[in-house]
Each structure stands twice: as structure tokens, then as C-alpha cells.
Design a protein around this motif. Structure first.
Motif, PDB file in Angstrom:
ATOM      1  N   TYR A 329      58.941  17.294  38.220  1.00 43.75           N
ATOM      2  CA  TYR A 329      59.088  17.240  36.764  1.00 43.75           C
ATOM      3  C   TYR A 329      60.456  17.803  36.393  1.00 43.75           C
ATOM      4  O   TYR A 329      61.019  18.649  37.103  1.00 43.75           O
ATOM      5  CB  TYR A 329      57.991  18.049  36.079  1.00 43.75           C
ATOM      6  CG  TYR A 329      56.687  17.308  35.876  1.00 43.75           C
ATOM      7  CD1 TYR A 329      56.259  16.935  34.602  1.00 43.75           C
ATOM      8  CD2 TYR A 329      55.872  16.973  36.958  1.00 43.75           C
ATOM      9  CE1 TYR A 329      55.061  16.261  34.403  1.00 43.75           C
ATOM     10  CE2 TYR A 329      54.674  16.297  36.781  1.00 43.75           C
ATOM     11  CZ  TYR A 329      54.279  15.945  35.495  1.00 43.75           C
ATOM     12  OH  TYR A 329      53.094  15.270  35.307  1.00 43.75           O
ATOM     13  N   ARG A 330      61.003  17.341  35.278  1.00 43.74           N
ATOM     14  CA  ARG A 330      62.290  17.834  34.784  1.00 43.74           C
ATOM     15  C   ARG A 330      62.035  19.028  33.868  1.00 43.74           C
ATOM     16  O   ARG A 330      61.156  18.981  33.006  1.00 43.74           O
ATOM     17  CB  ARG A 330      63.037  16.715  34.047  1.00 43.74           C
ATOM     18  CG  ARG A 330      63.296  15.508  34.922  1.00 43.74           C
ATOM     19  CD  ARG A 330      63.692  14.281  34.114  1.00 43.74           C
ATOM     20  NE  ARG A 330      65.085  14.336  33.702  1.00 43.74           N
ATOM     21  CZ  ARG A 330      65.499  14.324  32.447  1.00 43.74           C
ATOM     22  NH1 ARG A 330      64.612  14.291  31.453  1.00 43.74           N
ATOM     23  NH2 ARG A 330      66.778  14.349  32.157  1.00 43.74           N
ATOM     24  N   ASP A 336      60.728  17.354  30.876  1.00 40.29           N
ATOM     25  CA  ASP A 336      59.443  16.734  30.590  1.00 40.29           C
ATOM     26  C   ASP A 336      58.547  17.669  29.778  1.00 40.29           C
ATOM     27  O   ASP A 336      58.933  18.801  29.476  1.00 40.29           O
ATOM     28  CB  ASP A 336      58.763  16.343  31.906  1.00 40.29           C
ATOM     29  CG  ASP A 336      59.532  15.262  32.650  1.00 40.29           C
ATOM     30  OD1 ASP A 336      59.949  14.279  32.000  1.00 40.29           O
ATOM     31  OD2 ASP A 336      59.734  15.398  33.872  1.00 40.29           O
ATOM     32  N   ALA A 337      57.365  17.167  29.443  1.00 36.28           N
ATOM     33  CA  ALA A 337      56.480  17.887  28.530  1.00 36.28           C
ATOM     34  C   ALA A 337      55.151  18.250  29.194  1.00 36.28           C
ATOM     35  O   ALA A 337      54.779  17.719  30.240  1.00 36.28           O
ATOM     36  CB  ALA A 337      56.217  17.046  27.283  1.00 36.28           C
ATOM     37  N   MET A 338      54.454  19.147  28.523  1.00 29.10           N
ATOM     38  CA  MET A 338      53.149  19.607  28.981  1.00 29.10           C
ATOM     39  C   MET A 338      52.212  19.684  27.780  1.00 29.10           C
ATOM     40  O   MET A 338      52.604  20.138  26.707  1.00 29.10           O
ATOM     41  CB  MET A 338      53.302  20.983  29.631  1.00 29.10           C
ATOM     42  CG  MET A 338      52.019  21.596  30.165  1.00 29.10           C
ATOM     43  SD  MET A 338      52.398  23.219  30.912  1.00 29.10           S
ATOM     44  CE  MET A 338      50.813  23.637  31.612  1.00 29.10           C
ATOM     45  N   LEU A 339      51.007  19.210  27.942  1.00 28.52           N
ATOM     46  CA  LEU A 339      49.963  19.358  26.931  1.00 28.52           C
ATOM     47  C   LEU A 339      48.909  20.317  27.470  1.00 28.52           C
ATOM     48  O   LEU A 339      48.275  20.033  28.490  1.00 28.52           O
ATOM     49  CB  LEU A 339      49.320  18.016  26.587  1.00 28.52           C
ATOM     50  CG  LEU A 339      48.031  18.067  25.744  1.00 28.52           C
ATOM     51  CD1 LEU A 339      48.297  18.654  24.364  1.00 28.52           C
ATOM     52  CD2 LEU A 339      47.395  16.675  25.631  1.00 28.52           C
ATOM     53  N   ILE A 340      48.777  21.445  26.805  1.00 21.60           N
ATOM     54  CA  ILE A 340      47.690  22.385  27.139  1.00 21.60           C
ATOM     55  C   ILE A 340      46.573  22.070  26.164  1.00 21.60           C
ATOM     56  O   ILE A 340      46.647  22.379  24.979  1.00 21.60           O
ATOM     57  CB  ILE A 340      48.177  23.843  26.998  1.00 21.60           C
ATOM     58  CG1 ILE A 340      49.428  24.073  27.851  1.00 21.60           C
ATOM     59  CG2 ILE A 340      47.060  24.797  27.435  1.00 21.60           C
ATOM     60  CD1 ILE A 340      50.045  25.451  27.654  1.00 21.60           C
ATOM     61  N   ASN A 341      45.552  21.418  26.669  1.00 20.21           N
ATOM     62  CA  ASN A 341      44.610  20.706  25.806  1.00 20.21           C
ATOM     63  C   ASN A 341      43.228  21.330  25.772  1.00 20.21           C
ATOM     64  O   ASN A 341      42.638  21.641  26.814  1.00 20.21           O
ATOM     65  CB  ASN A 341      44.484  19.248  26.296  1.00 20.21           C
ATOM     66  CG  ASN A 341      43.731  18.380  25.317  1.00 20.21           C
ATOM     67  OD1 ASN A 341      43.951  18.472  24.108  1.00 20.21           O
ATOM     68  ND2 ASN A 341      42.856  17.529  25.813  1.00 20.21           N
TER      69      ASN A 341
END
Length: 346
Positions: A329-330, A336-341
Motif C-alpha cells: 500500500y502507498r 492509499d486509504a483505510m476504512l475502519i468500519n
């Protein structure tokens, strides 16, 4: 709790030096907030995790081209001034280089005298209060003379200044971009609205203190810089209605979550208000408003690593980062992105 607990090793090749061609084509690591279970997606898949009635909270701050290069009258040396936050009508708190040449009373010219700045005060942390002299509108002068204040880990020159702005940026005042929002396109936001997801805008003018590594061993001894925030009446209404209806509140970025949780802490609920926040969120913090968080990958030992660890668990976050590194991942501002869901509604 020690600062080193939030450290990790990262190869420089994973630090994104430029934005991806299409904003919503960046990778998205989706992690379940409670279990830590991970999925690998692309950012345009974010719509699949949003339901009708949910509220997406966006920070509509706009980054000032706040890095200025000038010189003292009659001298050739380069002076760099980085605007942090406005203090009075024409005065700003600034970082300066080289500091030894910026004593009280020093005058610096930018753009052949189009803009002048005089050092009025030297603060304990080494920053300066600089009073600016100019004709016209300050923001227009900055647009002509200033450059984007990209973080020091970005070595490449940014060709398109707008790529360090969100597509919904509106209110000038940030020294850095709310980077989680950089992944959204106008088309993706329209699709999200058409699905019945509500959009609520807040403003938090990002200061560089947010991104600085913590230098104390005991994180409770760290002192946060304060940042200006505003929650308009319409957004307050949208968020409170969603809470009453048990709909999910999804914060886009650590700046949005800090704004909401500051107001909830200070007033017991979300109200239309503005002010300054120095809230420091680390494990043990009790979140009152936000259910899910969209964020980027953060610097080791930073307050942002502590915030995302508080939102899930330190173990879940450190494991997610380990996997993100393995999967290339960048990282950081253009990464890049992360979703903590939170999968289920309240």
C-alpha cells in the motif's frame, strides 16, 4: 503508554511521492473496527459500505499556498516562511528558515516587494509572529506568490496544485490537506448522495502540529497544537437527526473526527459552534459520535497513529499496517486509504 508502542518500520519506496492519476482508484484497506478482519478493495468501493440514512462528514477546509520564499532587502540569501495560523488581522504564526536570520524587527520581502513581512515576536517553540504588509486581498497575494506546503517526506514537485485540495474544499485556512478526503471525486460523491447517504460539512483548519512525531516517551506528556474548527447549523442538524435515527456517522479523516468529538465532549451533543481544539485522542478515549472512520496511513509514533488505535485497538491497527506494508500500500498524504468500519448500525 509509550510513544514507541506506536512505531513501525516502513521502506521509503512505500511513501507516495505524487497523487495517483484518478483520485478514487487508490487502494482501500477495509478493517472491521471490532474484530480486525481485513478486506482489500479500491476507494470507489467505499459506496458499498455506506447505507441510506448514513452521514458522511467531510472537512471542507482549503489549503493555503502558505510556503513563501523571500529575502531581506538588499541581500541575496533565501528566507523561507511557512504560514501556520492567523493571529491578528495581518499577522500570522509562522515557521521560518533560517531562524537565526529572523530576529524581532527583521523585514522580509516577497515577490520584489509585493508582500512584506516583519517579525514581531519569537515564541517559545521557535515559531515567529509575522505582520504582513500588502495591497489588496491577502489570499490573492498568496495565490500569486505562495506554493503548497507539502510535507517534507514528499520530494517530488507537485505539477497540479489542486491535487493537494479536496474536490469540496471551500474555506481557506489550512497549512496541510485533510488527506483522507483527497480520494473523493465529484462523481463518487454524487453516487453516494444518490444512494441516500447524507453529507455534512465541518471545517477544521489543519495545523502542522497534527502531523509531527511525538517526542516525549510518555504520550500523556505530549502537548497538542490548537486548531480552529466550525460546525454550521445545517451539519449539526443532519448529524443529530442521524444519531436519533440510529444511523451511522462516518468521519472522513482524523480532522473530522477531532472536530465532532471535541464538540460532543464540550457540549454533550453536536451543536452549531466554532472555536479552537487541542483535543488529543489516544487509546482509552471514549468516542461519543463517530461510528466509522475513513483515513490514510499515518506516520509512525504520531498522534494520528494514536487516534486510529483508540478508534479500534492498537493490536488491530498495528496488524493492519503490517499487512498494508506487505501488500505494498502507498503511505501518507498521497497514499492509499483505510476504512475502519463498524459493520452494524448503532
Amino acid at each position: 503508554m509509550r510513544t514507541d508502542d506506536f512505531n513501525f518500520d516502513l521502506d521509503e519506496e512505500l511513501i507516495a511521492q505524487f497523487p495517483i492519476k484518478d483520485r478514487d482508484q487508490s487502494k482501500l484497506l477495509v478493517m472491521n473496527k471490532e474484530s480486525g478482519k481485513i478486506e482489500h478493495k479500491y476507494f470507489y468501493n467505499i459506496i458499498d459500505y455506506l447505507n441510506k440514512g448514513d452521514v458522511l462528514v467531510l472537512n471542507d477546509t482549503r489549503v493555503l499556498p502558505a510556503r513563501l520564499f523571500g529575502n531581506r532587502p538588499g541581500r541575496d540569501e533565501k528566507i523561507e516562511v511557512l504560514l501556520l495560523k492567523k493571529t491578528l488581522d495581518s499577522s500570522w504564526e509562522c515557521l521560518v528558515k533560517p531562524g537565526k536570520k529572523m530576529k524581532i524587527g527583521t523585514v522580509v520581502e516577497f515577490g520584489n516587494g509585493l508582500l512584506k513581512g516583519e517579525v514581531k515576536e519569537i515564541k517559545e517553540d521557535g515559531s515567529r509572529i509575522v505582520k504582513f504588509i500588502y495591497d489588496g486581498i491577502f489570499e490573492e497575494v498568496l495565490e500569486e506568490l505562495g506554493t503548497m506546503p507539502l510535507p517534507p517526506y514528499i520530494k517530488e514537485k507537485l505539477k497540479d496544485q489542486e491535487r493537494y485540495q479536496t474536490v469540496y474544499s471551500k474555506h481557506n485556512g489550512s497549512a496541510a490537506a485533510p488527506t483522507a478526503g483527497l480520494h473523493f471525486t465529484k462523481d463518487l460523491l454524487l453516487k453516494i448522495k444518490n444512494k441516500g447517504v447524507k453529507i455534512a460539512y465541518v471545517t477544521l483548519h489543519v495545523g502542522l502540529g497534527t502531523f509531527r512525531p511525538v517526542k516525549v516517551d510518555n504520550i500523556k506528556e505530549h502537548i497538542m497544537h490548537s486548531e480552529y474548527y466550525n460546525i454550521p447549523e445545517e451539519s449539526s442538524k443532519i448529524i443529530n437527526e442521524a444519531i436519533e435515527e440510529n444511523s451511522k456517522i462516518i468521519a472522513v479523516g482524523t480532522t473530522s473526527i477531532r472536530t465532532l468529538e471535541t464538540v460532543a465532549r464540550d457540549y454533550g451533543k453536536i451543536i452549531p459552534t466554532s472555536g479552537w481544539t487541542d483535543i488529543f485522542i489516544y487509546p482509552g478515549f471514549e468516542f461519543k459520535v463517530v461510528d466509522s472512520l475513513i483515513t490514510n496511513f499515518h506516520l509512525p509514533k504520531s498522534t494520528l497513529m494514536m487516534l486510529v488505535s483508540a478508534f479500534s485497538t492498537k493490536e488491530n491497527i498495528m496488524n493492519a499496517y503490517k499487512i498494508a506494508i506487505k501488500e505494498k500500500y502507498r503511505f501518507f498524504s498521497f497514499g492509499d486509504a483505510m476504512l475502519i468500519n463498524k459493520e452494524e448500525n448503532r
